[in-house]
Design an enzyme around this catalytic site. Sequence first.
Site, mmCIF file in Angstrom:
data_model
loop_
_atom_site.group_PDB
_atom_site.id
_atom_site.type_symbol
_atom_site.label_atom_id
_atom_site.label_comp_id
_atom_site.label_asym_id
_atom_site.label_seq_id
_atom_site.Cartn_x
_atom_site.Cartn_y
_atom_site.Cartn_z
ATOM 1 C CG ASP A 181 -17.305 -33.358 19.473
ATOM 2 O OD1 ASP A 181 -17.754 -33.854 20.519
ATOM 3 O OD2 ASP A 181 -16.958 -34.046 18.487
ATOM 4 C CD GLU B 132 -16.181 -34.539 26.761
ATOM 5 O OE1 GLU B 132 -17.195 -34.801 26.112
ATOM 6 O OE2 GLU B 132 -15.077 -34.299 26.235
ATOM 7 C CG ASP C 23 -18.516 -40.344 20.402
ATOM 8 O OD1 ASP C 23 -19.294 -39.590 19.787
ATOM 9 O OD2 ASP C 23 -17.316 -40.076 20.610
#
Length: 816
Positions: free
Chosen positions: A411, A414, A479
Site C-alpha cells: 500500500d 506511489e 480508495d
Amino acid sequence: MIRKFSLLRHSFRGLLGLAALCVAVQVQSADHRDYRSHRLGEHSLTIETSDGSVTLSPLGTAALEVHYQRDGLKQLPSFAIDSSSERAPKATLDEEKDRLVYRTDGLTAVIHKSPFRIDYLRNQQPLIGEELGFFANETMRGFRFALAPQEKLLGGGERVLGMDRRGQRLPLYNRAHYGYTTESSQMYFSLPAVMSSNKYILLFDNSATGNLDLGASEEDVLQFEAVGGRTSYIIVAGDTYPQLIENYVAVTGKQPLPPRWALGNFASRFGYRTEQEVRATVDKFAEEDFPLDAVVLDLYWFGPDIKGHMGNLAWDKNAFPRPEKMMADFNERGINTILVTEPFILSTSERWDEAVANNALAKNLAGQPKRFDFYFGNTGLIDVFSEEAGDWFWNIYDGLLQQGVAGWWGDLGEPEVHPSDTVHAIGMADEIHNAYGHKWAQLLHDKQTAQYPERRPFIMMRAGFAGSQRYGMIPWTGDVAREWGGLQPQVELALSMSLLGFGYTHSDLGGFAGGEKFDRELYIRWLQYGVFQPVYRPHAQEHIASEPVFHDRRTRNITREFVKLRYRLLPYNYTLAFENSQTGMPLMRPLFFENESDSALIDYKDAYLWGDDFLVAPVTEADVDEVSVKLPGGVWFDYWNDDQYSGDLAQVDVDLETIPVLVRAGAFIPTIDDIATTRDYSSKALTLDYYAHESAPQSSAYIYEDDGTTVDAFDRGHYEKLTFTANRSDGGIDFAFDREGDGYKGMPEARTITLNIHNWQQSPASIEADGDALTLFQREKDFAAAPQGAWYDKRNDQLLVKFTWGKQPLQLAVKN
C-alpha cells in the site's frame, strides 16, 4: 466563495495549457536535426545525427525501441523492457538517397535524413510518425508525434475520463485520489503509454514526473514531456487488438499465473484489530456458508492505532498473541493470510534505528536519511532502488513468509508522499517516482521466486509502471467512494489498465471511502459485478462492514449465491488466468475486440466481455429494472433464463437478484459443484453448459487444469487441457472431447461430465457415446440417480446428457 474557487481553478488549468503551448512553440522553433551516418549492428541500428545518436533495437517481430541520446543528458535504465525474454528478431536495412528503411517482419521504420524524423508502417500502411520527434532543454525532455484526424487513443493508466483519452492532458505522476467517483485525471497508477485505434501501442520508457498531452494543446500532436528520465520510446504494432496486446507483453513481460486461491473470495476490511476478531470473521464465513480463500490484514497487525506505528513490520503481540498458530489454523482450513505493508518507516517505529543502521532509507541532499511528515507521522522512505536497502527489506518479508504469510498487499506505493529533494540510489525522486512501486514489486517477486522457486507469489499493489505485470503485480483501483458514483467508473478503469498488460486490475468491492449508512442495493450490485472481475475482494472502512456475512439476511442470501457462482466458475476463470499468462489477453475485454470495424464501441464502457463467452453489464444506478446493453454482433443468451438477444442492442430485465450476464451462442461454459475453498477444487464432476444455436454451427472451447500451485506448470507439462468441440447439422449435434498434457498431481483419472444443451426443443431420437447408446430417462430423478444417461427438460428446452470420460478421446452424437 465557491464561484471564486471555481474561477481560480479554471484559470490555473488555463495556465497549464499555456505552459504546454509555450513548450510546443519552443521545441518547434529549435534547429532541426539532420542525419550524419549510421552503423548496422547484429541486433540494432545506430544513427549519428547533428545533435546526438539514435538507436533502433527490435524487441520482437513487431516492436522497436527507439533510444535518443545526447552528450551530457543523463539516462536511466529501462524499467519497461523485460530483459529476461530471449529475443533474436531479424531486421533488414535498405538505404536510399534521402532515407533509411529498417524492417522487421511486422514493423517498418522509415528514417528521413533531413530533417531527421521517423515514420512507422505495418503492412505498408502508416501507423504514426514523429512530428518533431525528440526534444530536450534545461528543464524538460520528451517527444512529439503527429496524430491522424480520426484516431482514438486509449490507456494512460488509471483515469476516469472516458475510454478515448484523446484531447486530454494527462499528468504522469502516481498520486492517490481518495474518495474519487466519476471524474479523475490523476490517480494511483499512471502509465506513459497509449493504445491507438490504428492498432499500435506507443510507450515512453521514462519513469519521471511529466505529462502525456494527447492532442489537448495541439489537436493533431501527441506530446510526451518529462523532467528527466530515459529518452526512449517503444512502438508496438499488431493486426488485431489481441495480437497487439500479445506483442506488447512479449516486450514488457507476461503476468505469471497466480495461485488458484487468488481467484477465490477474500475477507478484508480497514481493518481487523485483533486475532480474536479475525478468527471470528473467518468462523462467520463458515457459519453463513460463504466460500473463503483469503483473509487480508490491514495496518492493525503491527500497531494498535492508525498513526505512529507504520514501519514496525512485526506483529503487535498484544493484539495478535499467536500469529503463527492463527495462520496455521487458517491454512488447515484452506484460507491464506495476506498482510499489508508500506514502504515508509516512521521515526517513531520500532525499526527506525535498524533501518538507518542498515542504510535502508532514501537520503536528503546532505546524505542523511530523508525525513518528512505525512498523515501517519514523521517518516523515512525505503530506497527500493538500492540493493542494500532491498536486502534489508526482504529479510523482513522472508521472516513473515516463514511464519506462514501467503501473500503481500503493498500500500501507499506511489509513493503517497515523495518529496522532490529525496535522493535515491539511481536518481532524484522526480526522476524515478513512477517506477517506485514497480521496483518494490520486482524486489518481492525476484527475491521470493529465488528463495522459494516452487511458490507462486501473490503481490497486490496500487501503483507501478509499464511492465510491472511481469512481477505478478495485481493492481486495485484505490480508495474509491462508497457510492454509486464510485461503482460507475470501475469498468472503464479495469479495461483501460488491461489493454496495457494489467489484466488483474480490480476494485474494492462495495466501495471503500465514506458512506454514512449501509446502502444494500449498491453493495449487492457491486458484489454481483465482482463475480466477473479478476479479484473478488470486498474491502472498506470499518464503520460499515465490507464482509457480506455481517449484513441482513436478504443481502446475505443474494450475495452468497453470487460468491458461490464465482467458485462454480473456477474452471472458466482459471482458464482466463492461464490465457493471460500466455498471451497477455485480459480477463476483462472491451466489446470493440469483438467488432473492430465499429469504432463507436471503443468508447463503450457500460459492458464488457468476461473471457470470450460472457458479456457482462454491471448495474450502476439505483432502482433499475431494465438495462440497455450494446451487443457486438451475433446471438446471445441470458445466463439466468435463456432469453435470446441479437442485433445492436439488448433490453435486459433485471431484479435485485440479477445483473445482465449474457452468453455467446455456441459457447461451452464449464462449472463445478459448490466448494468451500479452492483447496477443495476438482473437475472430477464437471458440468458443461452448451448454448446451441443455428448461428453457431461449429464451436470449440477448452479449459486449462493444473494443481493450482506449481510454478511454470504449463512449461513443465504438468497440466491438462480439456478440449470440447460441437458440429451442428440437420441431423443433430456431434460433440468431441479430447485432452492434452502430461497431467498433474491430483488429476482425476476419469470425469463425470454433465452436458447441458440449451435451446434444444425436442426429445432426441438417440444419443450415443463412442457408439454406445445412452438411456433417455423420462423422469429427472431417474436421470439424477443413474451414472449415465440423458433427460429432456421440455419446460426449459434443455437436454441433459451424463457420461463418464476417461483419458481417451470421446465422441458424443445427439440425433434429432
